[in-house]
Design an enzyme around this catalytic site. Structure first.
Site, PDB file in Angstrom:
ATOM      1  N   VAL A 173       0.850  -1.185   0.000  1.00 18.16           N
ATOM      2  CA  VAL A 173       0.000   0.000   0.000  1.00 18.16           C
ATOM      3  C   VAL A 173       0.887   1.237   0.000  1.00 18.16           C
ATOM      4  O   VAL A 173       1.824   1.335   0.797  1.00 18.16           O
ATOM      5  CB  VAL A 173      -0.936   0.023   1.228  1.00 18.16           C
ATOM      6  CG1 VAL A 173      -1.823   1.264   1.184  1.00 18.16           C
ATOM      7  CG2 VAL A 173      -1.791  -1.236   1.277  1.00 18.16           C
TER       8      VAL A 173
ATOM      9  N   ASP B   7     -14.948 -10.811   7.242  1.00 15.20           N
ATOM     10  CA  ASP B   7     -13.604 -10.862   7.822  1.00 15.20           C
ATOM     11  C   ASP B   7     -13.349  -9.660   8.724  1.00 15.20           C
ATOM     12  O   ASP B   7     -12.262  -9.086   8.725  1.00 15.20           O
ATOM     13  CB  ASP B   7     -12.547 -10.937   6.713  1.00 15.20           C
ATOM     14  CG  ASP B   7     -11.169 -11.357   7.247  1.00 15.20           C
ATOM     15  OD1 ASP B   7     -11.109 -12.041   8.289  1.00 15.20           O
ATOM     16  OD2 ASP B   7     -10.154 -10.987   6.622  1.00 15.20           O
TER      17      ASP B   7
END
Length: 252
Positions: free
Chosen positions: A4, A114
């Site tokens: 990222v 999740d």
């Protein structure tokens, strides 16, 4: 999954984050599908408590990328590691914002599947306050207006992080609905108040067995005193039978 990067969008003058697959991972069809699913799911949900997706695409070398709003702060998981458990009142406020984000996701037909402290971000807003953001819809599941699964996941495939899995996830059922996210929210609330997981074990199979058959310890055993209604809400989220849980994030 990849990396990222912080970046600046020159055309709109906005700082952004870019999530990019690694070169090897980009060659795997499952990874590419997960990236596409994450972009599609998060892009369908426009809410202050859900990270904003701005773009998705593919680089010339085949790597896939997603452009998100750039967040400033740390994850809830990092906060727990650094500062330990959170006072019940503050924990409840965090959960309320998570539920607002989930309500928007569920209204768009998306079940996260999740949720965990690592996927909850404590973003420092422009006005200085903290805004809770739900992240990472990479294994999210789409459902239609009648609650029927539109997921391509095969029945029997266990998806998610075991410590926060619902009973139905642990059993590998394909009939996953929004009450799976209600379970995970209760597990997160239990953990951030007590500093302990509601279910813990030394290996994966033992963890699944505890989720399916054991009950979490009362919060008092962790030296925590909370209003009875709050503890009752946590244990209702963690009910083995889905029908006994809160029917929605909004209701929670």
């Amino acid at each position: 999954m990849g990396s990222v990067w912080a970046a600046h969008h020159e055309l709109i003058g906005r700082d952004v984050a870019i999530k990019v697959t690694g070169e090897r991972l980009a060659k795997k069809e499952e990874i590419r599908k997960r990236f596409a699913a994450e972009a599609l799911a998060a892009g369908k949900v426009r809410h202050p408590n859900v990270i904003d997706v701005m773009d998705v695409g593919q680089l010339p070398d085949g790597r896939v990328y997603i452009v998100f709003e750039l967040l400033n702060g740390i994850t809830l998981g990092q906060h727990l590691e650094k500062n330990g458990r959170i006072a019940a009142g503050d924990a409840a406020l965090i959960i309320i914002e998570i539920c607002r984000g989930l309500e928007a996701a569920h209204a768009a037909g998306i079940v996260h599947r999740d949720l965990k402290p690592a996927n909850i971000f404590l973003h420092k807003g422009a006005m200085g306050g903290i805004v809770v953001k739900v992240l990472d819809f990479g294994i999210s599941k789409s459902i239609d207006d009648d609650g029927v699964s539109l997921s391509m996941t095969q029945t029997g495939m266990v998806m998610g992080t075991p410590q926060y899995m619902s009973v139905e996830q642990a059993r590998g059922l394909d009939t996953i609905d929004l009450r799976t996210d209600v379970w995970a929210t209760g597990a997160i609330l239990y953990e951030i108040i007590t500093g302990k997981l509601p279910f813990d074990a030394s290996n994966y199979n033992a963890m699944l067995d505890k989720i399916m058959h054991a009950e979490p310890e009362p919060l008092a055993r962790s030296g925590v005193t909370v209003p009875p209604a709050l503890e009752s809400a946590i244990f209702r989220c963690l009910a083995k039978q889905r029908s006994q849980r809160f029917p929605s994030a909004k209701n929670l």
